[in-house]
Design a protein around this motif. Sequence first.
Motif, PDB file in Angstrom:
ATOM      1  N   MET A  57       0.843  -1.180   0.000  1.00 22.37           N
ATOM      2  CA  MET A  57       0.000   0.000   0.000  1.00 22.37           C
ATOM      3  C   MET A  57       0.892   1.248   0.000  1.00 22.37           C
ATOM      4  O   MET A  57       1.804   1.364   0.805  1.00 22.37           O
ATOM      5  N   PRO A  58       0.633   2.214  -0.913  1.00 22.74           N
ATOM      6  CA  PRO A  58       1.474   3.411  -0.966  1.00 22.74           C
ATOM      7  C   PRO A  58       1.291   4.300   0.258  1.00 22.74           C
ATOM      8  O   PRO A  58       0.242   4.286   0.900  1.00 22.74           O
ATOM      9  N   ASN A  59       2.323   5.040   0.550  1.00 27.21           N
ATOM     10  CA  ASN A  59       2.294   5.971   1.672  1.00 27.21           C
ATOM     11  C   ASN A  59       1.372   7.139   1.309  1.00 27.21           C
ATOM     12  O   ASN A  59       1.623   7.853   0.344  1.00 27.21           O
ATOM     13  N   PRO A  60       0.305   7.391   2.077  1.00 30.34           N
ATOM     14  CA  PRO A  60      -0.619   8.473   1.735  1.00 30.34           C
ATOM     15  C   PRO A  60      -0.014   9.863   1.881  1.00 30.34           C
ATOM     16  O   PRO A  60      -0.520  10.819   1.313  1.00 30.34           O
ATOM     17  N   LYS A  61       1.088   9.985   2.595  1.00 28.18           N
ATOM     18  CA  LYS A  61       1.730  11.293   2.765  1.00 28.18           C
ATOM     19  C   LYS A  61       2.800  11.549   1.716  1.00 28.18           C
ATOM     20  O   LYS A  61       3.443  12.585   1.724  1.00 28.18           O
ATOM     21  N   GLY A  62       3.004  10.603   0.802  1.00 28.37           N
ATOM     22  CA  GLY A  62       3.959  10.801  -0.274  1.00 28.37           C
ATOM     23  C   GLY A  62       5.348  10.318   0.068  1.00 28.37           C
ATOM     24  O   GLY A  62       5.618   9.776   1.135  1.00 28.37           O
ATOM     25  N   ASN A  63       6.252  10.513  -0.851  1.00 27.23           N
ATOM     26  CA  ASN A  63       7.639  10.113  -0.723  1.00 27.23           C
ATOM     27  C   ASN A  63       8.400  11.181   0.070  1.00 27.23           C
ATOM     28  O   ASN A  63       8.288  12.365  -0.249  1.00 27.23           O
ATOM     29  N   PRO A  64       9.176  10.824   1.078  1.00 25.44           N
ATOM     30  CA  PRO A  64       9.892  11.833   1.887  1.00 25.44           C
ATOM     31  C   PRO A  64      10.812  12.730   1.056  1.00 25.44           C
ATOM     32  O   PRO A  64      10.983  13.897   1.385  1.00 25.44           O
ATOM     33  N   GLN A  65      11.379  12.209  -0.039  1.00 24.11           N
ATOM     34  CA  GLN A  65      12.251  13.040  -0.876  1.00 24.11           C
ATOM     35  C   GLN A  65      11.453  14.171  -1.531  1.00 24.11           C
ATOM     36  O   GLN A  65      12.005  15.226  -1.841  1.00 24.11           O
ATOM     37  N   ASN A  66      10.163  13.969  -1.773  1.00 19.72           N
ATOM     38  CA  ASN A  66       9.343  14.999  -2.403  1.00 19.72           C
ATOM     39  C   ASN A  66       9.070  16.164  -1.465  1.00 19.72           C
ATOM     40  O   ASN A  66       8.667  17.234  -1.910  1.00 19.72           O
ATOM     41  N   LEU A  67       9.263  15.976  -0.178  1.00 20.76           N
ATOM     42  CA  LEU A  67       8.992  17.025   0.790  1.00 20.76           C
ATOM     43  C   LEU A  67      10.189  17.950   1.012  1.00 20.76           C
ATOM     44  O   LEU A  67      10.043  19.007   1.618  1.00 20.76           O
ATOM     45  N   GLU A  68      11.355  17.562   0.506  1.00 20.72           N
ATOM     46  CA  GLU A  68      12.549  18.382   0.677  1.00 20.72           C
ATOM     47  C   GLU A  68      12.513  19.561  -0.288  1.00 20.72           C
ATOM     48  O   GLU A  68      12.030  19.444  -1.408  1.00 20.72           O
ATOM     49  N   PRO A  69      13.008  20.741   0.139  1.00 20.66           N
ATOM     50  CA  PRO A  69      13.029  21.903  -0.761  1.00 20.66           C
ATOM     51  C   PRO A  69      13.923  21.636  -1.972  1.00 20.66           C
ATOM     52  O   PRO A  69      14.899  20.892  -1.892  1.00 20.66           O
ATOM     53  N   ILE A  70      13.583  22.259  -3.081  1.00 17.22           N
ATOM     54  CA  ILE A  70      14.357  22.107  -4.302  1.00 17.22           C
ATOM     55  C   ILE A  70      15.698  22.807  -4.127  1.00 17.22           C
ATOM     56  O   ILE A  70      15.767  23.951  -3.672  1.00 17.22           O
ATOM     57  N   LYS A  71      16.770  22.128  -4.468  1.00 16.26           N
ATOM     58  CA  LYS A  71      18.114  22.701  -4.390  1.00 16.26           C
ATOM     59  C   LYS A  71      18.387  23.502  -5.668  1.00 16.26           C
ATOM     60  O   LYS A  71      18.020  23.099  -6.759  1.00 16.26           O
ATOM     61  N   SER A  72      19.024  24.635  -5.531  1.00 21.68           N
ATOM     62  CA  SER A  72      19.321  25.499  -6.664  1.00 21.68           C
ATOM     63  C   SER A  72      20.799  25.856  -6.656  1.00 21.68           C
ATOM     64  O   SER A  72      21.409  25.997  -5.609  1.00 21.68           O
ATOM     65  N   SER A  73      21.350  26.021  -7.843  1.00 20.13           N
ATOM     66  CA  SER A  73      22.754  26.414  -7.958  1.00 20.13           C
ATOM     67  C   SER A  73      22.888  27.933  -8.102  1.00 20.13           C
ATOM     68  O   SER A  73      23.969  28.445  -8.351  1.00 20.13           O
ATOM     69  N   ARG A  74      21.796  28.658  -7.925  1.00 16.91           N
ATOM     70  CA  ARG A  74      21.808  30.113  -8.058  1.00 16.91           C
ATOM     71  C   ARG A  74      22.394  30.766  -6.807  1.00 16.91           C
ATOM     72  O   ARG A  74      22.286  30.236  -5.712  1.00 16.91           O
ATOM     73  N   ASP A  75      22.964  31.955  -6.996  1.00 20.03           N
ATOM     74  CA  ASP A  75      23.461  32.726  -5.858  1.00 20.03           C
ATOM     75  C   ASP A  75      22.293  33.193  -4.997  1.00 20.03           C
ATOM     76  O   ASP A  75      22.355  33.170  -3.785  1.00 20.03           O
TER      77      ASP A  75
END
Length: 62
Positions: free
Chosen positions: A1-19
Amino acid sequence: MPNPKGNPQNLEPIKSSRDEQLTEQLNFRVTKDMKEEVKAQDNPPEFCRDAIQKALDEKQGK
């Protein structure tokens, strides 16, 4: 059964290479033709950011 709260990696903020992080949003109206031309670009969001930055630089005389 899939996790109803989603994948933990999807909850992490997007990393950016911008200053500077892209934290703000800007909305404005354009003509249908302009929208189609922008959407036809390889990376429409980056195309818009570059165009706006270029106009701001020209206005400041850089």
